[in-house]
Design a protein around this motif. Sequence first.
Motif, PDB file in Angstrom:
ATOM      1  N   UNK A 224     -11.622  -2.139  -2.027  1.00  0.00           N
ATOM      2  CA  UNK A 224     -11.893  -1.103  -1.025  1.00  0.00           C
ATOM      3  C   UNK A 224     -11.365   0.276  -1.447  1.00  0.00           C
ATOM      4  N   UNK A 225     -10.779   0.379  -2.656  1.00  0.00           N
ATOM      5  CA  UNK A 225     -10.279   1.647  -3.164  1.00  0.00           C
ATOM      6  C   UNK A 225      -8.836   1.943  -2.834  1.00  0.00           C
ATOM      7  N   UNK A 226      -8.191   1.120  -2.003  1.00  0.00           N
ATOM      8  CA  UNK A 226      -6.793   1.338  -1.656  1.00  0.00           C
ATOM      9  C   UNK A 226      -5.895   1.079  -2.862  1.00  0.00           C
ATOM     10  N   UNK A 227      -4.857   1.877  -2.961  1.00  0.00           N
ATOM     11  CA  UNK A 227      -3.855   1.651  -3.999  1.00  0.00           C
ATOM     12  C   UNK A 227      -2.996   0.466  -3.611  1.00  0.00           C
ATOM     13  N   UNK A 228      -2.634  -0.312  -4.595  1.00  0.00           N
ATOM     14  CA  UNK A 228      -1.747  -1.461  -4.380  1.00  0.00           C
ATOM     15  C   UNK A 228      -0.604  -1.354  -5.391  1.00  0.00           C
TER      16      UNK A 228
ATOM     17  N   UNK B 164       2.307   3.662 -11.422  1.00  0.00           N
ATOM     18  CA  UNK B 164       1.031   2.960 -11.587  1.00  0.00           C
ATOM     19  C   UNK B 164       0.697   2.175 -10.333  1.00  0.00           C
ATOM     20  N   UNK B 165      -0.591   2.153 -10.031  1.00  0.00           N
ATOM     21  CA  UNK B 165      -1.074   1.370  -8.900  1.00  0.00           C
ATOM     22  C   UNK B 165      -2.364   0.678  -9.319  1.00  0.00           C
ATOM     23  N   UNK B 166      -2.544  -0.516  -8.811  1.00  0.00           N
ATOM     24  CA  UNK B 166      -3.826  -1.190  -8.972  1.00  0.00           C
ATOM     25  C   UNK B 166      -4.711  -0.728  -7.831  1.00  0.00           C
ATOM     26  N   UNK B 167      -6.011  -0.831  -8.038  1.00  0.00           N
ATOM     27  CA  UNK B 167      -6.952  -0.467  -6.977  1.00  0.00           C
ATOM     28  C   UNK B 167      -7.619  -1.723  -6.453  1.00  0.00           C
ATOM     29  N   UNK B 168      -7.623  -1.842  -5.152  1.00  0.00           N
ATOM     30  CA  UNK B 168      -8.344  -2.948  -4.507  1.00  0.00           C
ATOM     31  C   UNK B 168      -9.835  -2.621  -4.500  1.00  0.00           C
TER      32      UNK B 168
ATOM     33  N   UNK C 104       0.836  -1.188   0.000  1.00  0.00           N
ATOM     34  CA  UNK C 104       0.000   0.000   0.000  1.00  0.00           C
ATOM     35  C   UNK C 104       0.876   1.245   0.000  1.00  0.00           C
ATOM     36  N   UNK C 105       0.239   2.379  -0.168  1.00  0.00           N
ATOM     37  CA  UNK C 105       0.963   3.636  -0.339  1.00  0.00           C
ATOM     38  C   UNK C 105       1.827   3.977   0.871  1.00  0.00           C
ATOM     39  N   UNK C 106       1.371   3.671   2.070  1.00  0.00           N
ATOM     40  CA  UNK C 106       2.166   3.949   3.269  1.00  0.00           C
ATOM     41  C   UNK C 106       3.464   3.170   3.290  1.00  0.00           C
ATOM     42  N   UNK C 107       3.408   1.919   2.870  1.00  0.00           N
ATOM     43  CA  UNK C 107       4.615   1.084   2.801  1.00  0.00           C
ATOM     44  C   UNK C 107       5.568   1.615   1.733  1.00  0.00           C
ATOM     45  N   UNK C 108       5.027   1.988   0.575  1.00  0.00           N
ATOM     46  CA  UNK C 108       5.876   2.550  -0.481  1.00  0.00           C
ATOM     47  C   UNK C 108       6.516   3.848   0.000  1.00  0.00           C
ATOM     48  N   UNK C 109       5.771   4.648   0.694  1.00  0.00           N
ATOM     49  CA  UNK C 109       6.295   5.888   1.246  1.00  0.00           C
ATOM     50  C   UNK C 109       7.430   5.609   2.227  1.00  0.00           C
ATOM     51  N   UNK C 110       7.226   4.654   3.117  1.00  0.00           N
ATOM     52  CA  UNK C 110       8.254   4.309   4.109  1.00  0.00           C
ATOM     53  C   UNK C 110       9.512   3.787   3.430  1.00  0.00           C
TER      54      UNK C 110
END
Length: 134
Positions: free
Chosen positions: A33-37, A27-31, A2-8
């Motif tokens: 629930x709308x979260x970026x993956x 690019x990110x896929x969307x789950x 998720x975006x938080x992990x990529x940020x970290x």
Amino acid sequence: MRIGELSRRTGVNAHQLRYYESQGLLEADRRANGYREYDENAVLRVQQIRHLLGAGLSSEDIAYLLPCAIGEAPELLGCPELLTAMRSRLRRLDDQMERLARSREALTHYIDAADRMATQNYPPFDGTPQPVPA
């Protein structure tokens, strides 16, 4: 991830990552629930983006160059489009440097002239235009 992990993992805040995505750089896929993956390649892509931004390239330039990028630094393949874009950017930088050099020269001239005139006794500046001494 998720975006938080990529940020970290990259040290780039989530807001910037979303911007990169909006610019077509990431690019990110969307789950459901709308979260970026993001996949593992996103870490490398963000590192490449950061290096290219550090070289003064715009996000538009970077979007054009990324298909030719290999590795973190990145190394850029000699794609014709890439070379054209980088040469164009270099010309723009040269033009900016010439304008800045002219501005610097003019400002230095004005400072030198003001320093020479500083020994003359002028009334304090109150914001009202004063006549220029002959």
